[in-house]
Write an enzyme that holds these catalytic residues in place. Structure first.
Site, short mmCIF file in Angstrom:
data_model
loop_
_atom_site.label_atom_id
_atom_site.label_comp_id
_atom_site.label_asym_id
_atom_site.label_seq_id
_atom_site.Cartn_x
_atom_site.Cartn_y
_atom_site.Cartn_z
N HIS A 35 34.72 45.36 31.82
CA HIS A 35 34.65 44.07 31.10
C HIS A 35 35.73 43.98 30.04
O HIS A 35 35.79 44.78 29.12
CB HIS A 35 33.29 43.78 30.48
CG HIS A 35 32.87 42.36 30.74
ND1 HIS A 35 33.43 41.30 30.08
CD2 HIS A 35 32.01 41.83 31.64
CE1 HIS A 35 32.91 40.18 30.54
NE2 HIS A 35 32.06 40.46 31.51
N GLU A 58 28.28 43.96 42.31
CA GLU A 58 27.56 43.84 41.04
C GLU A 58 26.59 42.67 41.11
O GLU A 58 26.88 41.69 41.80
CB GLU A 58 28.51 43.46 39.90
CG GLU A 58 29.65 44.36 39.63
CD GLU A 58 30.63 43.68 38.68
OE1 GLU A 58 31.53 44.38 38.24
OE2 GLU A 58 30.51 42.47 38.39
N HIS A 109 31.04 40.08 42.54
CA HIS A 109 29.83 39.79 41.76
C HIS A 109 29.27 38.45 42.26
O HIS A 109 29.56 37.41 41.69
CB HIS A 109 30.20 39.71 40.28
CG HIS A 109 29.03 39.65 39.35
ND1 HIS A 109 29.05 40.23 38.10
CD2 HIS A 109 27.80 39.10 39.48
CE1 HIS A 109 27.89 40.01 37.51
NE2 HIS A 109 27.12 39.32 38.32
N1 PXP Z 1 31.81 44.84 35.13
C1 PXP Z 1 30.81 43.95 35.24
C2 PXP Z 1 29.42 44.45 35.35
C3 PXP Z 1 31.06 42.57 35.26
O1 PXP Z 1 30.06 41.70 35.37
C4 PXP Z 1 32.40 42.12 35.17
C5 PXP Z 1 32.69 40.66 35.24
O2 PXP Z 1 32.20 40.12 36.42
C6 PXP Z 1 33.41 43.09 35.08
C7 PXP Z 1 33.09 44.44 35.05
C8 PXP Z 1 34.85 42.72 35.01
O3 PXP Z 1 35.12 42.07 33.81
P1 PXP Z 1 36.52 41.33 33.59
O4 PXP Z 1 36.55 40.18 34.56
O5 PXP Z 1 36.49 40.91 32.17
O6 PXP Z 1 37.59 42.34 33.90
#
Ligand code: PXP
Length: 237
Positions: free
Chosen positions: A190, A70, A43
């Site tokens: 997330h 992302e 990301h």
């Molecule tokens: N999905 C998206 C769209 C995200 O922005 C993130 C965090 O960058 C994640 C998944 C992963 O989240 P986590 O780090 O809480 O596992």
């Protein structure tokens, strides 16, 4: 099968804390795959405070599984992904200053913008996914953008899970059903972790991919990366 895509942003955060190249982000990506991950997620944010644009360029040629990028589809981001050509781009509506993604797209008000971006990405043969909350209206409007998939924003599920897991999963089951009816592929991510992942997997049939960063990288400090990835994969059986 639900693919585990490991988000390696936190590896870059650690590296950036000191300058230099420890830990090595490319080696980490390759190791995640070697230990069983079926995808790598990054990301890149506009301030490059964790994964840098150059990391993204360097990772693509060294990994062999699915690459998911992302981010907010700014002009710079779109230029990067068109150059790198990952398998999937997950569009996230976060502002440059947000600590982490903290909301899904308002697909009602941003439908035309998303439609345009998705058309552009499809013309480069890149699969698209929209990060989204569970309200039916949002899912219905996501399907009108032409996106291939949606990624359900699971932070509300993760927050409620320790208190009442049945209540926590309920809106996600309904959102997943609607997404399937509309022909949308389903990802989730997330705040997923070793505690809440299996229940999500059990209750959301057809879940194609989860992307997990924070908890998985933290668990790797305790259990080691190989063990940790195996533990997460076991939750997805
Ligand atoms: N999905 C998206 C769209 C995200 O922005 C993130 C965090 O960058 C994640 C998944 C992963 O989240 P986590 O780090 O809480 O596992």
């Amino acid at each position: 099968m639900t693919r585990l895509s490991v988000n390696i942003n936190k590896i870059a955060t650690l590296r950036n804390a000191r300058g230099g190249n420890i830990p090595n982000v490319l080696e980490a990506a390759k190791n995640c795959e070697r230990f069983g991950a079926q995808g790598i997620t990054v990301h890149p944010r506009p301030d490059e405070r964790h994964i840098r644009y150059q990391d993204v360029r360097n990772i693509k040629p060294v990994i062999t599984t699915e690459f998911n990028i992302e981010g907010y589809p700014s002009d710079n981001f779109l230029q990067l992904v068109k150059e790198v050509k990952p398998h999937q781009v997950t569009m996230v509506p976060d502002s440059p200053k947000s600590l982490t993604s903290n909301q899904g797209w308002d697909t009602v008000n941003h439908k035309d913008f998303l439609k345009e971006v998705i058309k552009e990405l499809h013309s480069e043969d890149i699969r698209t996914s929209i990060f989204i909350e569970t309200a039916p209206e949002l899912i219905r409007n996501a399907s009108k953008t032409g996106t291939d998939r949606v990624e359900l924003y699971t932070e509300p599920y993760a927050r409620k899970y320790p208190v009442n897991k049945e209540e926590a999963i309920e809106p996600f089951i309904r959102a997943a059903e609607l997404a399937r009816e509309l022909g949308l592929g389903l990802n989730a991510g997330h705040d997923l972790n070793l505690e809440n992942l299996h229940y999500l997997k059990q209750n959301i049939p057809g879940l194609l991919e989860v992307s997990i960063g924070h908890a998985l990288i933290a668990d790797a400090l305790y259990y080691g990366m190989e063990n940790t990835i195996q533990l997460y994969l076991r939750q997805l059986i």
